[in-house]
Scaffold this motif. Structure first.
Motif, PDB file in Angstrom:
ATOM      1  N   ASN A   1       5.145   2.367   0.163  1.00 12.65           N
ATOM      2  CA  ASN A   1       4.535   1.249   0.879  1.00 12.65           C
ATOM      3  C   ASN A   1       3.279   1.682   1.622  1.00 12.65           C
ATOM      4  O   ASN A   1       2.281   0.950   1.657  1.00 12.65           O
ATOM      5  CB  ASN A   1       5.548   0.653   1.872  1.00 12.65           C
ATOM      6  CG  ASN A   1       6.633  -0.162   1.196  1.00 12.65           C
ATOM      7  OD1 ASN A   1       6.410  -0.727   0.126  1.00 12.65           O
ATOM      8  ND2 ASN A   1       7.805  -0.208   1.801  1.00 12.65           N
ATOM      9  N   PHE A   2       3.318   2.868   2.213  1.00 11.40           N
ATOM     10  CA  PHE A   2       2.148   3.358   2.931  1.00 11.40           C
ATOM     11  C   PHE A   2       0.979   3.585   1.977  1.00 11.40           C
ATOM     12  O   PHE A   2      -0.167   3.281   2.306  1.00 11.40           O
ATOM     13  CB  PHE A   2       2.482   4.667   3.653  1.00 11.40           C
ATOM     14  CG  PHE A   2       1.285   5.295   4.314  1.00 11.40           C
ATOM     15  CD1 PHE A   2       0.811   4.819   5.524  1.00 11.40           C
ATOM     16  CD2 PHE A   2       0.605   6.342   3.698  1.00 11.40           C
ATOM     17  CE1 PHE A   2      -0.315   5.384   6.120  1.00 11.40           C
ATOM     18  CE2 PHE A   2      -0.511   6.912   4.293  1.00 11.40           C
ATOM     19  CZ  PHE A   2      -0.971   6.432   5.500  1.00 11.40           C
ATOM     20  N   GLU A   3       1.258   4.109   0.781  1.00  8.94           N
ATOM     21  CA  GLU A   3       0.180   4.371  -0.169  1.00  8.94           C
ATOM     22  C   GLU A   3      -0.550   3.090  -0.552  1.00  8.94           C
ATOM     23  O   GLU A   3      -1.771   3.082  -0.750  1.00  8.94           O
ATOM     24  CB  GLU A   3       0.729   5.053  -1.424  1.00  8.94           C
ATOM     25  CG  GLU A   3      -0.373   5.446  -2.398  1.00  8.94           C
ATOM     26  CD  GLU A   3       0.174   6.159  -3.615  1.00  8.94           C
ATOM     27  OE1 GLU A   3      -0.453   7.125  -4.072  1.00  8.94           O
ATOM     28  OE2 GLU A   3       1.232   5.735  -4.120  1.00  8.94           O
ATOM     29  N   SER A   4       0.191   1.999  -0.627  1.00 12.13           N
ATOM     30  CA  SER A   4      -0.435   0.746  -1.057  1.00 12.13           C
ATOM     31  C   SER A   4      -0.950  -0.108   0.090  1.00 12.13           C
ATOM     32  O   SER A   4      -1.858  -0.924  -0.108  1.00 12.13           O
ATOM     33  CB  SER A   4       0.576  -0.069  -1.879  1.00 12.13           C
ATOM     34  OG  SER A   4       1.726  -0.383  -1.098  1.00 12.13           O
ATOM     35  N   THR A   5      -0.399   0.075   1.293  1.00 11.46           N
ATOM     36  CA  THR A   5      -0.761  -0.810   2.406  1.00 11.46           C
ATOM     37  C   THR A   5      -1.390  -0.093   3.600  1.00 11.46           C
ATOM     38  O   THR A   5      -1.966  -0.756   4.470  1.00 11.46           O
ATOM     39  CB  THR A   5       0.481  -1.553   2.920  1.00 11.46           C
ATOM     40  OG1 THR A   5       1.385  -0.616   3.506  1.00 11.46           O
ATOM     41  CG2 THR A   5       1.170  -2.312   1.795  1.00 11.46           C
ATOM     42  N   SER A   6      -1.238   1.243   3.673  1.00  9.59           N
ATOM     43  CA  SER A   6      -1.689   2.033   4.839  1.00  9.59           C
ATOM     44  C   SER A   6      -0.985   1.612   6.118  1.00  9.59           C
ATOM     45  O   SER A   6      -1.506   1.798   7.215  1.00  9.59           O
ATOM     46  CB  SER A   6      -3.213   1.936   5.024  1.00  9.59           C
ATOM     47  OG  SER A   6      -3.887   2.508   3.927  1.00  9.59           O
TER      48      SER A   6
ATOM     49  N   TYR B   1      -4.926   0.761  15.490  1.00  9.71           N
ATOM     50  CA  TYR B   1      -5.698   1.369  14.396  1.00  9.71           C
ATOM     51  C   TYR B   1      -5.178   0.910  13.044  1.00  9.71           C
ATOM     52  O   TYR B   1      -5.916   0.664  12.125  1.00  9.71           O
ATOM     53  CB  TYR B   1      -5.595   2.904  14.514  1.00  9.71           C
ATOM     54  CG  TYR B   1      -6.306   3.659  13.433  1.00  9.71           C
ATOM     55  CD1 TYR B   1      -5.598   4.212  12.364  1.00  9.71           C
ATOM     56  CD2 TYR B   1      -7.686   3.821  13.481  1.00  9.71           C
ATOM     57  CE1 TYR B   1      -6.250   4.916  11.377  1.00  9.71           C
ATOM     58  CE2 TYR B   1      -8.344   4.521  12.485  1.00  9.71           C
ATOM     59  CZ  TYR B   1      -7.622   5.068  11.443  1.00  9.71           C
ATOM     60  OH  TYR B   1      -8.275   5.774  10.469  1.00  9.71           O
ATOM     61  N   ARG B   2      -3.840   0.823  12.905  1.00 12.82           N
ATOM     62  CA  ARG B   2      -3.235   0.312  11.677  1.00 12.82           C
ATOM     63  C   ARG B   2      -2.054  -0.572  12.062  1.00 12.82           C
ATOM     64  O   ARG B   2      -1.323  -0.266  13.005  1.00 12.82           O
ATOM     65  CB  ARG B   2      -2.706   1.453  10.796  1.00 12.82           C
ATOM     66  CG  ARG B   2      -3.785   2.258  10.076  1.00 12.82           C
ATOM     67  CD  ARG B   2      -4.424   1.463   8.937  1.00 12.82           C
ATOM     68  NE  ARG B   2      -5.290   2.304   8.146  1.00 12.82           N
ATOM     69  CZ  ARG B   2      -6.561   2.537   8.436  1.00 12.82           C
ATOM     70  NH1 ARG B   2      -7.084   1.992   9.513  1.00 12.82           N
ATOM     71  NH2 ARG B   2      -7.291   3.314   7.668  1.00 12.82           N
ATOM     72  N   PRO B   3      -1.843  -1.655  11.339  1.00 14.16           N
ATOM     73  CA  PRO B   3      -0.661  -2.478  11.616  1.00 14.16           C
ATOM     74  C   PRO B   3       0.601  -1.784  11.148  1.00 14.16           C
ATOM     75  O   PRO B   3       0.548  -0.882  10.346  1.00 14.16           O
ATOM     76  CB  PRO B   3      -0.923  -3.753  10.795  1.00 14.16           C
ATOM     77  CG  PRO B   3      -1.805  -3.298   9.681  1.00 14.16           C
ATOM     78  CD  PRO B   3      -2.668  -2.210  10.261  1.00 14.16           C
ATOM     79  N   HIS B   4       1.739  -2.194  11.684  1.00 15.22           N
ATOM     80  CA  HIS B   4       3.018  -1.717  11.192  1.00 15.22           C
ATOM     81  C   HIS B   4       3.520  -2.693  10.122  1.00 15.22           C
ATOM     82  O   HIS B   4       3.006  -3.786   9.971  1.00 15.22           O
ATOM     83  CB  HIS B   4       4.053  -1.649  12.324  1.00 15.22           C
ATOM     84  CG  HIS B   4       3.850  -0.489  13.247  1.00 15.22           C
ATOM     85  ND1 HIS B   4       2.912  -0.487  14.247  1.00 15.22           N
ATOM     86  CD2 HIS B   4       4.465   0.714  13.297  1.00 15.22           C
ATOM     87  CE1 HIS B   4       2.966   0.657  14.911  1.00 15.22           C
ATOM     88  NE2 HIS B   4       3.904   1.410  14.352  1.00 15.22           N
ATOM     89  N   TYR B   5       4.520  -2.254   9.389  1.00 13.69           N
ATOM     90  CA  TYR B   5       5.144  -3.189   8.472  1.00 13.69           C
ATOM     91  C   TYR B   5       6.645  -3.112   8.671  1.00 13.69           C
ATOM     92  O   TYR B   5       7.181  -2.159   9.219  1.00 13.69           O
ATOM     93  CB  TYR B   5       4.782  -2.882   7.009  1.00 13.69           C
ATOM     94  CG  TYR B   5       5.495  -1.704   6.433  1.00 13.69           C
ATOM     95  CD1 TYR B   5       4.952  -0.425   6.567  1.00 13.69           C
ATOM     96  CD2 TYR B   5       6.715  -1.839   5.767  1.00 13.69           C
ATOM     97  CE1 TYR B   5       5.610   0.675   6.046  1.00 13.69           C
ATOM     98  CE2 TYR B   5       7.365  -0.745   5.252  1.00 13.69           C
ATOM     99  CZ  TYR B   5       6.815   0.508   5.393  1.00 13.69           C
ATOM    100  OH  TYR B   5       7.470   1.591   4.872  1.00 13.69           O
ATOM    101  N   HIS B   6       7.333  -4.149   8.215  1.00 13.32           N
ATOM    102  CA  HIS B   6       8.783  -4.195   8.325  1.00 13.32           C
ATOM    103  C   HIS B   6       9.361  -3.959   6.940  1.00 13.32           C
ATOM    104  O   HIS B   6       9.088  -4.719   6.008  1.00 13.32           O
ATOM    105  CB  HIS B   6       9.247  -5.567   8.836  1.00 13.32           C
ATOM    106  CG  HIS B   6       8.724  -5.874  10.196  1.00 13.32           C
ATOM    107  ND1 HIS B   6       9.403  -5.548  11.341  1.00 13.32           N
ATOM    108  CD2 HIS B   6       7.550  -6.446  10.595  1.00 13.32           C
ATOM    109  CE1 HIS B   6       8.699  -5.932  12.399  1.00 13.32           C
ATOM    110  NE2 HIS B   6       7.572  -6.466  11.973  1.00 13.32           N
ATOM    111  N   PRO B   7      10.169  -2.894   6.745  1.00 13.14           N
ATOM    112  CA  PRO B   7      10.748  -2.653   5.429  1.00 13.14           C
ATOM    113  C   PRO B   7      11.571  -3.854   4.971  1.00 13.14           C
ATOM    114  O   PRO B   7      12.289  -4.463   5.762  1.00 13.14           O
ATOM    115  CB  PRO B   7      11.636  -1.425   5.663  1.00 13.14           C
ATOM    116  CG  PRO B   7      11.080  -0.777   6.900  1.00 13.14           C
ATOM    117  CD  PRO B   7      10.555  -1.907   7.734  1.00 13.14           C
ATOM    118  N   THR B   8      11.457  -4.156   3.703  1.00 12.98           N
ATOM    119  CA  THR B   8      12.171  -5.308   3.175  1.00 12.98           C
ATOM    120  C   THR B   8      13.395  -4.914   2.377  1.00 12.98           C
ATOM    121  O   THR B   8      14.270  -5.748   2.143  1.00 12.98           O
ATOM    122  CB  THR B   8      11.247  -6.132   2.259  1.00 12.98           C
ATOM    123  OG1 THR B   8      10.738  -5.276   1.231  1.00 12.98           O
ATOM    124  CG2 THR B   8      10.073  -6.689   3.045  1.00 12.98           C
TER     125      THR B   8
END
Length: 391
Positions: free
Chosen positions: A65-70, A19-26
């Motif tokens: 990050n979630f607010e800008s990328t979901s 449903y949504r991709p994950h992201y890796h914290p930088t």
């Protein structure tokens, strides 16, 4: 309906994993140097943070990050069992809570309380896994605590148990001293007491809906209601809840047919309508109602009032957003001070209650604006003498 099924199976709808991709914290975990919401915070590395992805700063960064990328953190899947779609809802709820929290949480304990309040509807194991992911302190849940942040360290003498309710719908408030409340059966105190036949009816209803046998599903829903349970949809997920009829301890409100009766009810609606409350139960009255003190001390989320009339389902309405109470303290105090109820002297001798009523009388507030307001117990006595049944 996935939330109810998970109560019985422990599973989740993994078909929504994409449903949504994950992201890796930088960024590395750190401490916030600037916490203004209008622009991203600046971080300073903090080598005292525990683990590879821990602390308040990491949580706040992930919220930005979630607010800008979901997108939600990739590594979170190692700590929880729910789907990515569910995780997206979690971060949305926490983000809303964070924005409305003033001041924002600074310590791990404060952040953990905010997360626990925002995610009070999810499985306990997932909540613990989420908190562990950020190395946040796990709140010490009592036997009836998962739906409320307010839990004093010691309870006053005489309290039998504590109820932490789902939002109290306006239609469930009968008058100025009584209402119907619902408690999530995922609450530890409730989960152990749900009858087997209730579990079976929920599963059968779910299957009937899958089979599009809506007549059977509706019949099962009525049977659940008769057993004292209700299926409630909040944030798109169904929750099995236990019904409790509540009588507020120490006060007596005008009956609806009396002068000031509707004003008293409206005052209580303004105080607790569409809010979660904590109830310290002292016992039951002759009508089977649970008698208790009503508290509300969550301070994380406030829903604008204009939102409460749109897109809601609760006893016939659909909640897209939940209003968590911003008031604190026992609600009988506010009802007494505003002059919307009487002190029930026969059953309650607390001196502070008498003082609050005296203040309302002296200021001619509420029903005491009348020179000689009729007492509700006298009105009920007259009704009974006329063979008119009343509580």
């Amino acid at each position: 309906m996935g939330n109810i099924l998970r109560c019985f199976t422990g599973g989740d709808n993994h078909g929504d994993d994409h449903y949504r991709p994950h992201y890796h914290p930088t960024s590395e975990p750190g401490i916030i140097l600037h916490s203004g919401w209008g622009s991203p915070p600046r971080f300073q590395p903090d080598h005292h943070q525990l683990g590879p992805h821990g602390g308040v700063a990491s949580l706040v960064q992930d919220l930005f990050n979630f607010e800008s990328t979901s997108m939600v953190p990739e590594a979170l899947r190692n700590n929880v069992t729910s789907s990515k779609k569910a995780q997206v809802k979690w971060y949305r709820n926490i983000l809303e809570a964070y924005k409305n929290c003033s001041p924002p949480p600074k310590t791990a304990a404060e952040a953990a309380r905010l997360v626990a309040a925002a995610l009070s509807r999810i499985q306990r194991a997932d909540l613990e896994g989420f908190l562990a992911f950020y190395n946040l302190l796990i709140p010490s849940f009592s036997s009836a605590s998962t739906s409320s942040d307010y839990q004093p360290s010691s309870l006053p003498e005489g309290i039998q148990f504590v109820l932490n309710t789902l939002p109290v719908h306006n239609k469930c408030i009968g008058d100025g001293d009584g209402f119907t409340a619902y408690v999530d059966t995922a609450d530890p105190r409730e989960s152990a007491n749900v009858p087997l036949e209730v579990h079976e009816m929920v599963i059968e209803r779910t299957q009937a809906r899958i089979d599009r046998d809506y007549q059977t599903a509706d019949a099962l829903l009525r049977s659940l209601n008769e057993a004292g349970y209700k299926i409630i949809t909040i944030l798109g997920e169904e929750i099995l809840a236990k019904k409790y009829r509540i009588r507020m301890r120490g006060i007596d409100a005008p009956e609806l047919k009396m002068a000031s009766g509707k004003e008293s009810r409206n005052a209580l609606v303004k105080l607790i309508g569409v809010k979660r409350v904590t109830i310290y139960v002292y016992g039951q009255d002759q009508f089977g109602r649970y008698v208790g003190d009503i508290y509300c001390d969550n301070v994380f989320i406030q829903v604008k009032h204009e939102l409460c009339s749109h897109n809601l389902w609760f006893y016939g309405f659909n909640y897209d957003v939940i209003n968590v109470c911003l008031d604190s303290g026992v609600f009988q105090e506010q009802m007494l001070k505003s002059g919307h109820v009487w002190l029930f002297k026969t059953y309650d001798k607390r001196p502070e209650f008498a003082q609050w009523e005296r203040e309302a009388r002296a200021a001619c507030r509420g029903l005491f604006a009348s020179e000689n307001p009729e007492k509700p117990w006298d009105w009920r006595r007259d009704q009974r003498n006329a063979n008119i049944p009343v509580y």
